[in-house]
Design a protein around this motif. Structure first.
Motif, mmCIF file in Angstrom:
data_model
loop_
_atom_site.group_PDB
_atom_site.id
_atom_site.type_symbol
_atom_site.label_atom_id
_atom_site.label_comp_id
_atom_site.label_asym_id
_atom_site.label_seq_id
_atom_site.Cartn_x
_atom_site.Cartn_y
_atom_site.Cartn_z
ATOM 1 N N PRO A 356 35.813 34.255 31.857
ATOM 2 C CA PRO A 356 34.761 34.810 32.665
ATOM 3 C C PRO A 356 34.842 36.521 32.392
ATOM 4 O O PRO A 356 33.817 37.208 32.051
ATOM 5 C CB PRO A 356 34.691 34.657 34.236
ATOM 6 N N PHE A 357 35.913 37.103 32.588
ATOM 7 C CA PHE A 357 35.890 38.481 32.131
ATOM 8 C C PHE A 357 35.876 38.918 30.867
ATOM 9 O O PHE A 357 35.213 40.026 30.411
ATOM 10 C CB PHE A 357 37.467 38.987 32.889
ATOM 11 N N ILE A 358 36.445 37.952 29.980
ATOM 12 C CA ILE A 358 36.160 38.241 28.676
ATOM 13 C C ILE A 358 34.701 38.566 28.307
ATOM 14 O O ILE A 358 34.264 39.316 27.673
ATOM 15 C CB ILE A 358 36.882 37.317 27.898
ATOM 16 N N PHE A 359 33.997 37.431 28.774
ATOM 17 C CA PHE A 359 32.560 37.488 28.582
ATOM 18 C C PHE A 359 31.749 38.590 29.131
ATOM 19 O O PHE A 359 30.842 39.225 28.627
ATOM 20 C CB PHE A 359 31.870 36.010 28.825
ATOM 21 N N MET A 360 32.063 38.954 30.318
ATOM 22 C CA MET A 360 31.413 40.002 31.200
ATOM 23 C C MET A 360 31.796 41.424 30.541
ATOM 24 O O MET A 360 30.942 42.253 30.207
ATOM 25 C CB MET A 360 32.165 40.006 32.696
ATOM 26 N N PHE A 361 32.960 41.556 30.200
ATOM 27 C CA PHE A 361 33.313 42.869 29.544
ATOM 28 C C PHE A 361 32.870 42.795 28.125
ATOM 29 O O PHE A 361 32.393 44.093 27.526
ATOM 30 C CB PHE A 361 34.866 43.122 29.462
ATOM 31 N N THR A 362 32.712 42.053 27.236
ATOM 32 C CA THR A 362 32.220 41.953 26.109
ATOM 33 C C THR A 362 30.781 42.138 25.993
ATOM 34 O O THR A 362 30.218 43.156 25.284
ATOM 35 C CB THR A 362 32.451 40.423 25.057
#
Length: 539
Positions: A356-362
């Motif tokens: 979830p953090f990968i997609f959020m920061f991407t």
């Protein structure tokens, strides 16, 4: 006994082993026996339900999947001149695939103590035994590496030239040495401080941690580069020194692009020095390693469970019957103690926390995001990707033969067993992950998202039942892990569209309908209650 072509090739390097003080003839005999026994074993990653007569050369026959993975390397290794970027990504993939294979299939070789009772009573030097163990692993890693890189290397020889080809072969050889030595040294450190069952659990957690680190490591690697005028430009940070794939990519930049910057030279030195030092350390520490391996024979385990009134009270609320509570505790223990289950599920659990953090920061890199109004918190739905594979794995166990005990129980059906096992997964594995994610998301987005997070929690319970209906109808812990074939794994992928539909419905109601979140939460709670009642209705 037929001879192996691998050993015939190894005979050409006989003089090297003799000069190192190794009894080559004895090492060859040990290897011959090990390779013969390996013909009867199918590697973990491809362990499917096969007839015994089809399992000969199982590892060799399974390498076709690595050939397919290797095709992805062709554009990275064969086209373009941005070597630091291209080869960093290439070596990240190569290290990931080789190391995960080493973890899943060859840790048992590194930690094998079964042959000590035979070999230690014979006039065989420790150096010869250790050389046989190392070569046993190295032979199979060579098979894997050739399958993975042979086609990209041929194409790169044509497109990039001879210097590129020779440099790549040399560096892949160093990578293999480094990976074997690194894994062994890591296990040595654990063996130094732990013994018995505690040691085996620690090794399992190290395997899980390595798998998780390798899963998300390429995300950190990619963020070392930035697009500048459609070209990838390196952006060095202090932590770049810890990105191992960049070490092995730097020599291309130095030799082929003439980049003589300080960091490039430092990376080149690390690519050569660290593998050599790691192998030297491994050789020096092998006697200690072998002594500590005796701790694996200590399997004593004494744990006392203390009764907790709060846990008992909550369990009475969660589970309606004594049978369901008993199976809840049983499934909780199985998930906690079954090492193969943990090795297959826990890395995905960790990845579900990170994604979830990968997609959020991407998505937030391209523009400024106002978290006070943004709906990107719905990325938390990605944490549910663990549910299909975990529900599938609940049917399997390394101790599946003990399932005869179910027949002894005075049960009319297995409804309580299945229901208790699903609740154990949710309470013990998924909900702790969800709570930590929710706290972090509340800190980022504010308390306004609490109703949405409650929807996600109820949705996860509903989605678990959907997964159970689709792929998890078997009695828990009654099937061997080698029954997990491609057909079973594809079922997990089929369950991703329903998850997307649930997330999309949540987004639409939250964005377009007044009080849509509260209405949806109420409907979900009612639906969830009736679905669980209907699916687990006693026959």
């Amino acid at each position: 006994m037929t001879d192996f072509k691998t050993l015939q090739l190894l005979d050409k390097f006989r003089i090297i082993f003799i000069k190192l003080g190794i009894d080559y003839d004895m090492m060859r005999k040990i290897l011959h026996v090990k390779l013969t026994m390996d013909e009867r074993k199918v590697p973990t990653i491809f362990n499917q339900n096969k007839k015994k007569e089809d399992q000969k050369y199982g590892y060799i026959k399974s390498l076709w999947i690595y050939v397919l993975f290797g095709l992805i390397l062709i554009p990275l290794m064969s086209f373009g001149q941005n070597f630091l970027f291209q080869m960093s990504i290439s070596y990240a993939m190569i290290i990931f695939l080789i190391m995960t294979s080493l973890i899943s299939d060859f840790s048992s070789v590194l930690l094998d103590v079964r042959d000590r009772s035979i070999l230690s009573t014979k006039p065989i030097s420790t150096k010869t035994i250790n050389a046989a163990k190392f070569m046993h692993i190295f032979i199979y890693l060579t098979y894997l590496t050739v399958a993975l890189t042979a086609i990209p290397l041929v194409v790169s020889l044509i497109k990039q030239g001879l210097v590129f080809f020779i440099l790549t072969v040399f560096e892949i050889f160093l990578i293999n040495l480094f990976i074997v030595a690194l894994t062994a040294i890591l296990y040595m450190m654990i063996l130094r401080f732990f013994d018995g069952e505690k040691l085996k659990d620690m090794i399992n957690y190290v395997q899980i941690g390595l798998s998780l680190m390798l899963m998300i490591g390429y995300q950190v690697l990619i963020r070392s580069f930035e697009f500048v005028n459609l070209d990838m430009t390196i952006v060095f940070h202090w932590w770049s020194i810890f990105l191992i794939p960049m070490w092995f990519a730097a020599p291309y930049e130095l030799l082929l692009n003439g980049n003589q910057s300080l960091m490039t030279i430092v990376f080149c030195l690390l690519a050569i020095i660290i593998p050599i030092i790691s192998i030297w350390l491994y050789i020096k520490l092998v006697p200690t390693f072998e002594r500590n391996l005796q701790k694996l024979l200590n399997t004593s385990k004494s744990k006392k469970e203390r009764k907790n009134r709060l846990k008992t009270f909550l369990l009475n609320i969660i589970c309606g019957t004594n049978e369901e509570r008993a199976f809840y505790r049983f499934a909780s223990l199985m998930m906690k103690q079954e090492r193969e289950f943990k090795l297959k599920v826990y890395p995905s659990l960790g990845f579900s926390f990170v994604i979830p953090f990968i997609f959020m920061f991407t998505f937030s890199r391209s523009e400024e995001v106002d978290y006070s109004v943004s709906m990107s918190y719905l990325n938390i739905y990605f944490s549910m990707i663990i549910i299909p594979s975990a529900v599938l794995m609940l049917s399997y166990s390394a101790k599946y033969k003990a399932a005869w005990i179910y027949k002894v129980f005075p049960l009319k059906d297995y409804t309580d067993l299945k229901k208790g096992s699903l609740k154990a997964f949710l309470i013990k594995l998924y909900i702790p992950l969800y709570i930590v994610l929710s706290l972090i998301f509340c800190f980022i987005y504010g308390p306004r998202i609490i109703p949405d997070l409650l929807i996600v929690l109820v949705t996860s319970c509903l989605y678990t039942v959907i997964c159970y209906i689709t792929i998890g109808g078997n009695i828990p812990f009654t099937k061997p892990f080698n029954d997990i074939g491609d057909a079973q794994s594809w079922k997990s992928l089929i369950l991703l569209p329903p998850l997307g539909a649930l997330a999309g419905l949540h987004y639409f109601l939250a964005a377009q309908v007044s009080y849509g979140v509260l209405i949806y939460l109420f409907v979900l709670v009612i639906t969830n209650f009736f679905i669980w009642k209907l699916v687990f209705k006693r026959t």
